[in-house]
Write a protein that holds these residues in place. Structure first.
Motif, PDB file in Angstrom:
ATOM      1  N   GLY A   1       0.899  -1.026   0.052  1.00  0.00           N
ATOM      2  CA  GLY A   1      -0.062   0.164  -0.002  1.00  0.00           C
ATOM      3  C   GLY A   1       0.730   1.272   0.000  1.00  0.00           C
ATOM      4  N   ASP A   2       1.996   1.013   0.745  1.00  0.00           N
ATOM      5  CA  ASP A   2       2.710   2.460   0.639  1.00  0.00           C
ATOM      6  C   ASP A   2       3.431   2.679  -0.687  1.00  0.00           C
ATOM      7  N   ALA A   3       3.544   1.386  -1.507  1.00  0.00           N
ATOM      8  CA  ALA A   3       4.288   1.606  -2.392  1.00  0.00           C
ATOM      9  C   ALA A   3       3.259   2.336  -3.697  1.00  0.00           C
ATOM     10  N   ILE A   4       2.054   1.941  -3.517  1.00  0.00           N
ATOM     11  CA  ILE A   4       0.927   2.402  -4.274  1.00  0.00           C
ATOM     12  C   ILE A   4       0.712   3.909  -3.886  1.00  0.00           C
ATOM     13  N   CYS A   5       0.897   4.307  -2.434  1.00  0.00           N
ATOM     14  CA  CYS A   5       0.585   5.679  -1.984  1.00  0.00           C
ATOM     15  C   CYS A   5       1.658   6.519  -2.917  1.00  0.00           C
ATOM     16  N   SER A   6       2.977   5.894  -2.780  1.00  0.00           N
ATOM     17  CA  SER A   6       4.073   6.606  -3.271  1.00  0.00           C
ATOM     18  C   SER A   6       3.935   7.136  -4.875  1.00  0.00           C
ATOM     19  N   GLU A   7       3.366   6.093  -5.670  1.00  0.00           N
ATOM     20  CA  GLU A   7       3.196   6.391  -6.890  1.00  0.00           C
ATOM     21  C   GLU A   7       1.837   7.357  -7.151  1.00  0.00           C
ATOM     22  N   TYR A   8       0.961   7.093  -6.258  1.00  0.00           N
ATOM     23  CA  TYR A   8      -0.144   8.111  -6.265  1.00  0.00           C
ATOM     24  C   TYR A   8       0.003   9.598  -6.226  1.00  0.00           C
ATOM     25  N   SER A   9       1.235   9.631  -5.290  1.00  0.00           N
ATOM     26  CA  SER A   9       1.494  11.364  -5.029  1.00  0.00           C
ATOM     27  C   SER A   9       2.715  11.843  -6.097  1.00  0.00           C
ATOM     28  N   SER A  10       3.002  10.732  -6.925  1.00  0.00           N
ATOM     29  CA  SER A  10       4.251  11.303  -7.802  1.00  0.00           C
ATOM     30  C   SER A  10       3.857  11.959  -9.155  1.00  0.00           C
ATOM     31  N   SER A  11       4.684  12.495  -9.926  1.00  0.00           N
ATOM     32  CA  SER A  11       4.440  13.229 -10.927  1.00  0.00           C
ATOM     33  C   SER A  11       4.026  12.246 -12.036  1.00  0.00           C
ATOM     34  N   ARG A  12       4.131  10.957 -12.005  1.00  0.00           N
ATOM     35  CA  ARG A  12       3.898   9.857 -13.001  1.00  0.00           C
ATOM     36  C   ARG A  12       2.732   8.991 -12.599  1.00  0.00           C
ATOM     37  N   ALA A  13       1.959   9.809 -11.639  1.00  0.00           N
ATOM     38  CA  ALA A  13       0.723   8.902 -11.344  1.00  0.00           C
ATOM     39  C   ALA A  13      -0.344   8.521 -12.361  1.00  0.00           C
ATOM     40  N   ASP A  14      -0.475   9.366 -13.486  1.00  0.00           N
ATOM     41  CA  ASP A  14      -1.535   9.313 -14.515  1.00  0.00           C
ATOM     42  C   ASP A  14      -0.857   8.600 -15.561  1.00  0.00           C
ATOM     43  N   GLU A  15       0.330   7.788 -15.491  1.00  0.00           N
ATOM     44  CA  GLU A  15       1.004   7.064 -16.688  1.00  0.00           C
ATOM     45  C   GLU A  15       0.533   5.640 -16.491  1.00  0.00           C
ATOM     46  N   PHE A  16       0.031   5.075 -17.789  1.00  0.00           N
ATOM     47  CA  PHE A  16      -0.147   3.650 -17.662  1.00  0.00           C
ATOM     48  C   PHE A  16      -0.249   3.194 -19.176  1.00  0.00           C
ATOM     49  N   ARG A  17      -0.176   1.937 -19.309  1.00  0.00           N
ATOM     50  CA  ARG A  17      -0.464   0.990 -20.647  1.00  0.00           C
ATOM     51  C   ARG A  17      -1.443   0.260 -20.610  1.00  0.00           C
ATOM     52  N   ALA A  18      -2.015   0.079 -21.695  1.00  0.00           N
ATOM     53  CA  ALA A  18      -3.189  -0.822 -21.750  1.00  0.00           C
ATOM     54  C   ALA A  18      -2.798  -2.113 -21.797  1.00  0.00           C
ATOM     55  N   LYS A  19      -3.526  -3.100 -21.159  1.00  0.00           N
ATOM     56  CA  LYS A  19      -3.394  -4.659 -21.276  1.00  0.00           C
ATOM     57  C   LYS A  19      -4.034  -4.984 -22.351  1.00  0.00           C
ATOM     58  N   ALA A  20      -3.821  -6.501 -22.510  1.00  0.00           N
ATOM     59  CA  ALA A  20      -4.650  -7.148 -23.832  1.00  0.00           C
ATOM     60  C   ALA A  20      -6.273  -6.851 -23.809  1.00  0.00           C
ATOM     61  N   ASP A  21      -6.611  -6.958 -22.341  1.00  0.00           N
ATOM     62  CA  ASP A  21      -8.156  -6.616 -22.344  1.00  0.00           C
ATOM     63  C   ASP A  21      -8.651  -5.059 -22.364  1.00  0.00           C
ATOM     64  N   ASP A  22      -7.599  -4.209 -22.630  1.00  0.00           N
ATOM     65  CA  ASP A  22      -7.715  -2.768 -22.679  1.00  0.00           C
ATOM     66  C   ASP A  22      -7.919  -2.066 -21.426  1.00  0.00           C
ATOM     67  N   SER A  23      -7.814  -3.020 -20.139  1.00  0.00           N
ATOM     68  CA  SER A  23      -7.810  -2.400 -18.760  1.00  0.00           C
ATOM     69  C   SER A  23      -6.397  -1.746 -18.637  1.00  0.00           C
ATOM     70  N   PRO A  24      -6.270  -0.829 -17.678  1.00  0.00           N
ATOM     71  CA  PRO A  24      -4.930  -0.072 -17.625  1.00  0.00           C
ATOM     72  C   PRO A  24      -4.022  -0.627 -16.597  1.00  0.00           C
ATOM     73  N   LEU A  25      -2.842  -0.564 -16.905  1.00  0.00           N
ATOM     74  CA  LEU A  25      -1.742  -1.055 -15.994  1.00  0.00           C
ATOM     75  C   LEU A  25      -0.770   0.145 -15.611  1.00  0.00           C
ATOM     76  N   THR A  26      -0.688   0.208 -14.311  1.00  0.00           N
ATOM     77  CA  THR A  26       0.163   1.456 -13.753  1.00  0.00           C
ATOM     78  C   THR A  26       1.372   1.302 -13.402  1.00  0.00           C
ATOM     79  N   ARG A  27       2.376   1.925 -12.865  1.00  0.00           N
ATOM     80  CA  ARG A  27       3.633   1.513 -12.140  1.00  0.00           C
ATOM     81  C   ARG A  27       3.006   0.889 -10.761  1.00  0.00           C
ATOM     82  N   ALA A  28       2.090   1.615 -10.338  1.00  0.00           N
ATOM     83  CA  ALA A  28       1.502   1.344  -8.852  1.00  0.00           C
ATOM     84  C   ALA A  28       1.182  -0.169  -8.811  1.00  0.00           C
ATOM     85  N   ASP A  29       0.457  -0.782 -10.043  1.00  0.00           N
ATOM     86  CA  ASP A  29      -0.166  -2.138  -9.969  1.00  0.00           C
ATOM     87  C   ASP A  29       1.227  -3.166 -10.054  1.00  0.00           C
ATOM     88  N   ILE A  30       2.246  -2.743 -10.593  1.00  0.00           N
ATOM     89  CA  ILE A  30       3.484  -3.551 -11.069  1.00  0.00           C
ATOM     90  C   ILE A  30       4.244  -3.551  -9.600  1.00  0.00           C
TER      91      ILE A  30
END
Length: 279
Positions: free
Chosen positions: A21-50
């Motif tokens: 959760g702390d890793a997620i929150c760190s990404e949530y408050s970062s300048s890159r929080a809105d970055e993502f790529r689409a997975k095969a099913d079109d759902s988003p994958l963020t740095r926080a997910d990984i």
């Protein structure tokens, strides 16, 4: 502990949720929080997910090396033999990625222990609140908060206070004709319907806390979205029922998509069986 785990395992699992959760929150408050790529099913994958996935996989493998992990972000090769697993962890490292990207704060970490297709332990962790909801069917459900070097536990029950009509918990982002028919039926049969929308698995938390009557789900979701919530809700006195009226099972089919369901606070009410018959 419970569900066949060592007594210290619950705290270890909660500590693991904090790290992810702390890793997620760190990404949530970062300048890159809105970055993502689409997975095969079109759902988003963020740095926080990984980041959360990596922490949880490593931690669960350390805590229970004999129990395989099925995560939303698992590579196909890592779960190719999943149907042979009688006991497994079912994990969503970040449930509510669209809520994360939409800055609503409504996202969770979901961890379920599944034994012979039934969820026997569920943890839903709310990273921004640093609070966890833990359920062990047959033993109880608790809201857990950090307390010094450990965790304080407060029992919860799905029994809502007396109120008129029906409180329906629904997904903020999913609407469909079957859901609208269900709401119309409830309004006709049980009085006024109050609809409360929220994202991710928070509906299960709200039901387990006695803040709603029913969460109908008739839009696509996957087993890692539901398993922990079912364990929590069953432990709090509720149920998650498929359209056949039976509790959902996990890792039991070729697909990892979840069947449609009704999650209910009080499964003894005839109203839910009557509603299922209409669907």
């Amino acid at each position: 502990m419970t569900a066949g785990l060592h007594p210290t395992a619950t705290d270890a699992l909660l500590d693991l949720c904090v790290a992810a959760g702390d890793a997620i929150c760190s990404e949530y408050s970062s300048s890159r929080a809105d970055e993502f790529r689409a997975k095969a099913d079109d759902s988003p994958l963020t740095r926080a997910d990984i980041a959360s996935h990596r922490i949880l996989i490593e931690g669960l493998e350390r805590l229970s090396p004999a129990v395989p992990v099925l995560s939303e972000e698992s590579k196909p090769a890592a779960i190719a033999d999943r149907r042979s697993w009688e006991r497994l962890w079912v994990v969503d490292p970040l449930d509510g990625t669209k809520e994360f990207l939409g800055r609503t704060g409504e996202f969770t970490i979901n961890i379920a222990l599944v034994d012979r297709q039934r969820p026997v332990l569920g943890i839903l962790y709310l990273p921004l609140e640093r609070a966890a909801w833990v359920g062990v069917p047959g033993e109880g459900a608790w809201r857990c908060l950090p307390d010094g070097d450990g965790w304080a536990r407060y029992p919860v029950s799905a029994t809502p206070p007396a109120h008129e009509g029906v409180v329906v918990l629904a997904s903020r982002r999913h609407r469909n004709a079957r859901l609208e028919r269900a709401i119309a039926y409830l309004e006709a049969e049980a009085g006024p319907v109050q609809r409360r929308n929220s994202g991710s698995a928070l509906k299960f938390v709200q039901l387990a806390a006695g803040q709603g009557d029913v969460y109908p789900r008739f839009s696509p979701c996957s087993e890692w979205d539901v398993a922990a919530g079912q364990a929590l809700l069953e432990a709090a006195g509720g149920a998650v029922l498929g359209l056949d009226g039976e509790p959902l099972r996990y890792n039991a089919r070729d697909t990892l998509l979840s069947p449609h369901f009704l999650a209910v606070a009080d499964p003894s009410l005839p109203l839910w069986r009557e509603l299922l018959a209409q669907l």
